[in-house]
Motif scaffolding. Structure first.
Motif, short mmCIF file in Angstrom:
data_model
loop_
_atom_site.label_atom_id
_atom_site.label_comp_id
_atom_site.label_asym_id
_atom_site.label_seq_id
_atom_site.Cartn_x
_atom_site.Cartn_y
_atom_site.Cartn_z
N TYR A 145 0.80 -1.22 0.00
CA TYR A 145 0.00 0.00 0.00
C TYR A 145 0.84 1.28 0.00
CZ TYR A 145 -3.44 -3.48 1.45
OH TYR A 145 -4.24 -4.60 1.52
N LEU A 146 2.07 1.19 -0.46
CA LEU A 146 2.95 2.36 -0.42
C LEU A 146 2.40 3.54 -1.23
CD1 LEU A 146 6.50 0.72 -0.59
CD2 LEU A 146 5.22 1.49 1.42
N ASP A 147 1.81 3.25 -2.39
CA ASP A 147 1.24 4.33 -3.19
C ASP A 147 0.07 4.99 -2.45
OD1 ASP A 147 2.58 4.44 -5.96
OD2 ASP A 147 2.19 2.30 -5.70
N SER A 148 -0.77 4.18 -1.83
CA SER A 148 -1.90 4.72 -1.09
C SER A 148 -1.43 5.58 0.08
CB SER A 148 -2.78 3.57 -0.56
OG SER A 148 -3.32 2.81 -1.61
N ALA A 150 1.38 7.13 0.33
CA ALA A 150 2.01 8.34 -0.18
C ALA A 150 0.95 9.38 -0.56
CB ALA A 150 2.88 8.01 -1.40
N VAL A 151 -0.16 8.93 -1.14
CA VAL A 151 -1.25 9.85 -1.49
C VAL A 151 -1.87 10.44 -0.23
CG1 VAL A 151 -3.59 9.97 -2.45
CG2 VAL A 151 -1.78 8.81 -3.73
N ALA A 177 6.75 6.51 2.97
CA ALA A 177 6.27 6.17 1.63
C ALA A 177 6.20 7.39 0.73
CB ALA A 177 4.88 5.54 1.72
N PHE A 182 4.36 8.67 -6.78
CA PHE A 182 3.38 7.60 -6.56
C PHE A 182 2.48 7.48 -7.77
CE2 PHE A 182 1.85 11.49 -4.41
CZ PHE A 182 0.69 11.74 -5.14
N ASN A 183 1.91 6.32 -7.92
CA ASN A 183 0.98 6.03 -9.00
C ASN A 183 -0.42 6.22 -8.46
OD1 ASN A 183 -0.89 4.37 -10.61
ND2 ASN A 183 0.95 3.76 -11.74
N ILE A 184 -1.11 7.27 -8.91
CA ILE A 184 -2.41 7.61 -8.33
C ILE A 184 -3.46 6.54 -8.61
CG2 ILE A 184 -3.09 9.00 -10.32
CD1 ILE A 184 -4.00 9.65 -6.63
N ARG A 186 -2.96 3.29 -9.04
CA ARG A 186 -2.67 2.14 -8.18
C ARG A 186 -3.02 2.47 -6.74
NH1 ARG A 186 2.36 0.62 -10.07
NH2 ARG A 186 3.39 2.08 -8.67
N ALA A 187 -2.77 3.71 -6.34
CA ALA A 187 -3.07 4.13 -4.96
C ALA A 187 -4.56 4.05 -4.68
CB ALA A 187 -2.57 5.55 -4.74
#
Length: 242
Positions: A145-148, A150-151, A177, A182-184, A186-187
């Protein structure tokens, strides 16, 4: 006491503190969370149940614990987060917890609309100004959940005056993170549906996730100031009630 909050079509949402309804909620939670789930707060909460009136089966449930700044430390969330900042919040609060749907009904938008409509009726009736709770990511592997995270760190952190502090022994700080891009898509795909709904209402989160191995979740403190809900989102919630 049982009170019908909302009824549309084949679904009805009602609130109750009756022992048999608490047991029905606990049974659905055990099915949804894949573990027995009951605690001492159940007896102090109002339980909201969304039922199929054709079968009488509970399709969704959650519990509401009304609080003030003086007793916010008695909330479920306070077991994991230092909520001393909220002791300065002026206005009524409610902790919304144990939100879950029947596994066979999880993709049914009518049931979710009923749940949020019932929440709206409850918040209005009790003149609530802050709705809060814990939003859970399934599993305890933070790398999923690193992208999440980071968002959340970049866009949705709580105002400093309300920011929960670290209390639990095992946490993942979002700053770990947030160092890279980050990939929004994917997040957002990995975000729990409940958390996405909170965010659409203008919600904010803690700056860390608690690693809860007992429940096999990574949970994040989430708050929504009712007066800050965007007008368009308020209209959608009111449309369900109306």
């Amino acid at each position: 006491m049982t009170q019908v909050l909302l009824q549309k079509g084949r679904y009805r949402a009602r609130q109750s503190q009756a022992p048999e309804d608490i047991k029905a909620a606990q049974s659905l939670r055990a099915l949804a969370f894949e573990c027995d789930d009951a605690d001492e707060l159940d007896a102090h909460c109002t339980h909201i149940l969304v039922e199929d009136t054709n079968t009488g089966e509970v399709q969704c449930c959650f519990r509401m614990l009304c609080l003030t700044a003086h007793d916010v430390s008695q909330s479920y969330s306070a077991q994991f987060y230092d909520l001393s900042a909220l002791e300065h919040f002026e206005g009524a609060m409610v902790e919304m917890g144990r939100f879950c749907t029947h596994p066979k009904a999880s993709a049914n938008p009518d049931i979710l609309r009923m749940a949020w409509g019932a929440m709206t009726v409850f918040v209005d009736a009790n003149k609530i100004e802050l709705l809060f709770g814990c939003s859970s990511f399934r599993g305890v592997h933070t790398e999923d959940y690193l992208d999440s995270f980071a968002v959340l760190s970049a866009r949705h952190l709580a105002p400093k005056r309300w920011l929960p502090r670290v209390k639990a022994p095992n946490v993942f700080r979002f700053s770990r993170a947030a160092s890279g891009a980050f990939n929004i898509k994917r997040a957002m795909r990995a975000m729990p549906p409940l958390l996405k709904t909170y965010l659409m209402m203008g919600g904010w989160v803690s700056d860390h996730a608690v690693i809860d191995r007992k429940m096999n979740t990574l949970h994040v403190f989430t708050g929504v100031e009712i007066r800050a809900i965007p007008p368009a989102r308020k209209r959608l919630l009111r449309a369900v009630v109306g």
